[in-house]
Design an enzyme around this catalytic site. Structure first.
Site, PDB file in Angstrom:
ATOM      1  N   GLY A   1       1.816   2.756  10.728  1.00  0.00           N
ATOM      2  CA  GLY A   1       2.493   3.751  10.643  1.00  0.00           C
ATOM      3  C   GLY A   1       3.197   4.551  11.701  1.00  0.00           C
TER       4      GLY A   1
ATOM      5  N   SER B   1       3.169  -1.417  10.399  1.00  0.00           N
ATOM      6  CA  SER B   1       4.317  -1.402  10.858  1.00  0.00           C
ATOM      7  C   SER B   1       5.274  -2.992  10.504  1.00  0.00           C
ATOM      8  CB  SER B   1       4.881  -1.053  12.433  1.00  0.00           C
ATOM      9  OG  SER B   1       4.153   0.307  12.591  1.00  0.00           O
TER      10      SER B   1
ATOM     11  N   ASN C   1       0.739  -1.375  -0.108  1.00  0.00           N
ATOM     12  CA  ASN C   1       0.046   0.180   0.046  1.00  0.00           C
ATOM     13  C   ASN C   1       0.873   1.263   0.116  1.00  0.00           C
ATOM     14  OD1 ASN C   1      -1.836   2.027   0.458  1.00  0.00           O
ATOM     15  ND2 ASN C   1      -2.435   1.511   2.769  1.00  0.00           N
TER      16      ASN C   1
ATOM     17  N   LYS D   1       0.396   4.338  -0.471  1.00  0.00           N
ATOM     18  CA  LYS D   1      -0.527   5.341   0.126  1.00  0.00           C
ATOM     19  C   LYS D   1      -0.477   6.676  -0.676  1.00  0.00           C
ATOM     20  CE  LYS D   1      -0.299   3.285   4.628  1.00  0.00           C
ATOM     21  NZ  LYS D   1      -0.391   3.648   6.057  1.00  0.00           N
TER      22      LYS D   1
ATOM     23  N   GLU E   1      -7.178   5.079   7.445  1.00  0.00           N
ATOM     24  CA  GLU E   1      -7.113   6.199   6.807  1.00  0.00           C
ATOM     25  C   GLU E   1      -8.098   6.721   6.234  1.00  0.00           C
ATOM     26  OE1 GLU E   1      -3.097   5.708   5.229  1.00  0.00           O
ATOM     27  OE2 GLU E   1      -2.408   5.204   7.203  1.00  0.00           O
TER      28      GLU E   1
ATOM     29  N   HIS F   1      -9.628   1.299   4.476  1.00  0.00           N
ATOM     30  CA  HIS F   1      -8.600   1.525   5.171  1.00  0.00           C
ATOM     31  C   HIS F   1      -8.573   2.352   6.368  1.00  0.00           C
ATOM     32  CE1 HIS F   1      -4.470   2.794   6.119  1.00  0.00           C
ATOM     33  NE2 HIS F   1      -4.018   1.481   5.676  1.00  0.00           N
TER      34      HIS F   1
ATOM     35  N   GLU G   1      -5.819  -4.691  10.748  1.00  0.00           N
ATOM     36  CA  GLU G   1      -4.971  -3.666  10.963  1.00  0.00           C
ATOM     37  C   GLU G   1      -5.173  -2.702  12.128  1.00  0.00           C
ATOM     38  OE1 GLU G   1      -2.591  -2.532   6.825  1.00  0.00           O
ATOM     39  OE2 GLU G   1      -4.380  -1.315   7.199  1.00  0.00           O
TER      40      GLU G   1
HETATM   41  P1  PGA Z   1       2.630   0.563   7.656  1.00  0.00           P
HETATM   42  O1  PGA Z   1       0.999   0.836   6.935  1.00  0.00           O
HETATM   43  O2  PGA Z   1       3.217  -0.655   7.241  1.00  0.00           O
HETATM   44  O3  PGA Z   1       3.169   1.761   7.344  1.00  0.00           O
HETATM   45  O4  PGA Z   1       2.159   0.733   9.085  1.00  0.00           O
HETATM   46  C1  PGA Z   1       0.227  -0.491   6.839  1.00  0.00           C
HETATM   47  C2  PGA Z   1      -1.078  -0.017   6.289  1.00  0.00           C
HETATM   48  O5  PGA Z   1      -1.547   1.257   6.418  1.00  0.00           O
HETATM   49  O6  PGA Z   1      -1.556  -0.693   5.395  1.00  0.00           O
END
Ligand code: PGA
Length: 253
Positions: free
Chosen positions: A174, A214, A9, A11, A98, A96, A168
């Site tokens: 993040g 992460s 992903n 983003k 976000e 997601h 998640e």
């Molecule tokens: P990250 O994001 O690996 O940067 O924590 C994972 C995600 O949002 O799918």
């Protein structure tokens, strides 16, 4: 046995065709011998065509990070599932955290998107997960159950088998703070049990449940060694070819 799946992903990164191409040209030769892991790259919309072109003749698949549930019309700024399908995308990330937290997407909206993605033969990667306060209050399982029921409302058994569920935990995204393999496995087992209760054992055994939050080369193996963790959805560490490759290697069974 369930085939592990790693989703990258990106983003809002690598959104120009040249940035996407630069990463992929380095990445593609690294994964040419990977056989038993599905690999999906989800770039920003503006880099999807270039990504599709660059990965053609490889086993790498391409997904979008979002879509709307209408086919076409006066929906300024939105992208429809049939646009994605017609240009060659096979996957789409939905719900997601976000999208939920920054853009106020609800379970009901995600459910509508999910049905349309399936109607268009896109494979949805559907994210669910709890906030830190919910975990600290001991509410994780209630939150997950509730999200599951609303997000997957009206989804038939044959459809669910095709969907990728991404667990998640929001506090791990993040933040550099990964769920321990035990914490993640506990919720994966719980989600699989919900699927068994709502559908049946066969569906529960087939549905792939990714972990996200992460993931790094240094923690991927211990997460993927857990029986119920079928790969991962990777944000930050998917932006560099080498770290994404290391994570994919860790998912090989
Ligand atoms: P990250 O994001 O690996 O940067 O924590 C994972 C995600 O949002 O799918």
């Amino acid at each position: 046995m369930r085939k592990p799946i790693i989703g990258a992903n990106w983003k809002m990164h690598k959104g120009t065709p040249s940035e996407a191409e630069e990463m992929l040209v380095e990445f593609i030769p690294m994964v040419k011998d990977i056989k038993n892991v599905d690999i999906v790259i989800a770039p920003p919309y503006t880099a999807i065509l270039k990504t599709l072109d660059t990965v053609k003749n490889t086993t790498i698949k391409v997904g979008a990070q979002n879509m709307y549930y209408e086919e076409k019309g006066a929906f300024t700024g939105e992208i429809s599932p049939s646009f994605l399908k017609k240009i060659g995308c096979q996957y789409v990330i939905l719900g997601h955290s976000e999208r939920r937290n920054i853009f106020n997407e609800t379970d009901e909206l995600i459910n509508k998107k999910l049905k349309k993605a399936l109607d268009n033969n896109l494979i949805p990667i559907v994210c669910i997960g709890e906030h830190l306060e919910e975990r600290e209050k001991g509410n994780t399982k209630n939150v997950i159950k509730n999200q599951f029921n609303l997000t997957f409302d009206g989804i038939r058994k044959e459809q669910l088998k095709k969907i990728i569920i991404a667990y998640e935990p929001i506090w791990a995204i993040g933040t550099g703070r990964t769920a321990t393999p035990e914490q993640a496995e506990e919720i994966h087992v719980f989600i699989r049990k919900i699927v068994e209760d709502e559908y049946d054992k066969d569906t529960a055994e087939q549905v792939r449940i990714q972990y996200g939050g992460s993931i790094k080369p240094s923690n991927a193996k211990e997460l993927f060694n857990k029986v119920n963790i079928d790969g991962g959805l990777v944000g930050g560490a998917s932006l560099q070819a080498e770290s994404l490759y290391q994570i994919i290697k860790a998912a090989e069974k």
